[in-house]
Design an enzyme around this catalytic site. Structure first.
Site, PDB file in Angstrom:
ATOM      1  N   LYS A 287     -21.487 -87.726 -14.422  1.00  0.00           N
ATOM      2  CA  LYS A 287     -21.379 -88.951 -13.632  1.00  0.00           C
ATOM      3  C   LYS A 287     -22.734 -89.589 -13.317  1.00  0.00           C
ATOM      4  O   LYS A 287     -22.899 -90.798 -13.439  1.00  0.00           O
ATOM      5  CB  LYS A 287     -20.656 -88.653 -12.317  1.00  0.00           C
TER       6      LYS A 287
ATOM      7  N   GLU B 242     -18.995 -82.758  -6.232  1.00  0.00           N
ATOM      8  CA  GLU B 242     -19.815 -83.794  -6.849  1.00  0.00           C
ATOM      9  C   GLU B 242     -19.560 -85.144  -6.184  1.00  0.00           C
ATOM     10  O   GLU B 242     -20.482 -85.948  -6.011  1.00  0.00           O
ATOM     11  CB  GLU B 242     -19.530 -83.871  -8.348  1.00  0.00           C
TER      12      GLU B 242
ATOM     13  N   HIS C  35     -22.104 -87.925  -3.285  1.00  0.00           N
ATOM     14  CA  HIS C  35     -22.352 -89.366  -3.309  1.00  0.00           C
ATOM     15  C   HIS C  35     -22.178 -90.013  -1.938  1.00  0.00           C
ATOM     16  O   HIS C  35     -22.469 -91.198  -1.767  1.00  0.00           O
ATOM     17  CB  HIS C  35     -21.387 -90.051  -4.291  1.00  0.00           C
TER      18      HIS C  35
END
Length: 347
Positions: A140, A210, A214
């Site tokens: 990503k 993950e 962010h």
């Protein structure tokens, strides 16, 4: 050698429609929620055969094929593919599998990129082993993909074709944006919005971590260090929802490299519901630009709500793996992104 479970050896399927000939022998690195879903996708294919799997505690290799349901059952009951027949328990599973499974033509790296340099360390193992073939990831982060791009010359010298950012976003939606951009003389904005619904976050622990990385106040190392209890506590505070805005997503660098637009014109965000399989919103990409006639317009490509995160990641990953095999057999090595190569549909 663990012998507690027997796999079902799979007969070679009919490949009369396969332009590449015999089934492509495929391996999966990482066998959590995404890796297990990938094995189920491959079970329906005739052009690819799953022959190798590695997880944190072991690996399995069978040139005649590994059965998805059996492999998943073993992992769910014993927490490692190493307990499968044709399997071995190992603290260095990826390294050992690379050296023992010389017949594997391509790997899907269904691995969490935690820390942010983990994927490059895995790639180094392939290069050091002298292995040649195709690697595909669904990474990503922009910075992670840039690390891979910096290895392009080294991978080319080693005879490895590497397809990066080949999941849903980056991946499927990035490719859609690159195609939609063709209507315009100039692309003003690419906006990717995703909705993900999963019934149980624990089936996708690494993916959720993950995503947490962010969020404001978190980074990769902080998310990686969180215990399952801490993740559950965070989700309790948010009612199971993760709202993500202006993410560091590699769609930006991939579209920039493809000449579509500058990376600062690309934005990615979305909502992940960790308690409900229904998507909280529809996943889409909007490409806004000006035509040669001077008209401003927007193309929108929306994914069906019935398609899961796993379907939208694994399908494209294997489509890009097939494209990578074709490139590799033509002697084209190095790093390619989902924005510059069309995936090939895997029958």
């Amino acid at each position: 050698m663990a012998q507690q479970y027997m796999t079902q050896e799979l007969a070679s399927p009919n490949n009369s429609h396969n332009p590449l000939g015999a089934p492509i022998r495929v391996g999966i690195l990482g066998f959590g929620g995404l890796g297990q879903a990938a094995s189920r996708v491959l079970a329906l294919k005739t052009e690819m055969k799953l022959v190798a799997i590695a997880d944190q505690k072991g690996y399995a290799h069978n040139p005649h094929g590994l059965h998805a349901d059996t492999s998943i059952a073993v992992c769910l009951s014993h927490d490692s593919i190493g307990y499968l027949d044709h399997g071995s328990l190992s603290d260095n599973s990826i390294h050992e599998l690379i050296h023992r499974a010389s017949d594997v033509e391509g790997y899907f790296l269904a691995l969490p990129n935690l820390p942010n340099t983990f994927m490059t360390s895995v790639v180094q193992q392939f290069m050091e082993a002298g292995w040649q073939g195709v690697l595909v990831d669904a990474m990503k982060r922009t910075s992670a993909v840039e690390q891979l791009l910096s290895l392009s010359d080294d991978l080319k010298a080693c005879g490895i074709t590497y397809m990066t950012g080949c999941g849903a976003t980056p991946g499927l939606l990035t490719a859609a944006a690159a195609l939609a951009a063709q209507s315009f003389s100039e692309v003003h904005a690419v906006q990717i919005t995703f909705g993900v619904g999963i019934a149980n976050w624990e089936a996708y622990r690494a993916t959720i971590r993950e995503d947490i990385a962010h969020m404001p106040g978190y980074d990769v190392e902080a998310a990686r260090a969180m215990t399952d209890v801490e993740v559950a506590a965070l989700l309790a505070q948010t009612n199971g929802l993760l709202t993500l805005e202006d993410m560091e997503h590699a769609d930006d660098v991939m579209l920039e490299l493809a000449g579509i637009c500058d990376r600062d014109r690309v934005t990615v965000g979305g909502i992940v519901d960790t308690r409900n399989p229904k998507k909280p919103l529809s996943t889409n990409v909007r490409v806004t630009g000006r035509t040669f006639e001077g008209k401003l317009s927007t193309h929108t490509f929306t994914l069906g709500d019935e398609t899961s995160m796993a379907a939208n990641v694994c399908g494209p990953a294997f489509g890009y793996l097939k494209a990578g095999v074709e490139l590799h057999r033509r002697g084209l090595h190095g790093v390619f992104t989902a924005a510059e190569v069309m995936p090939k549909f895997v029958r």
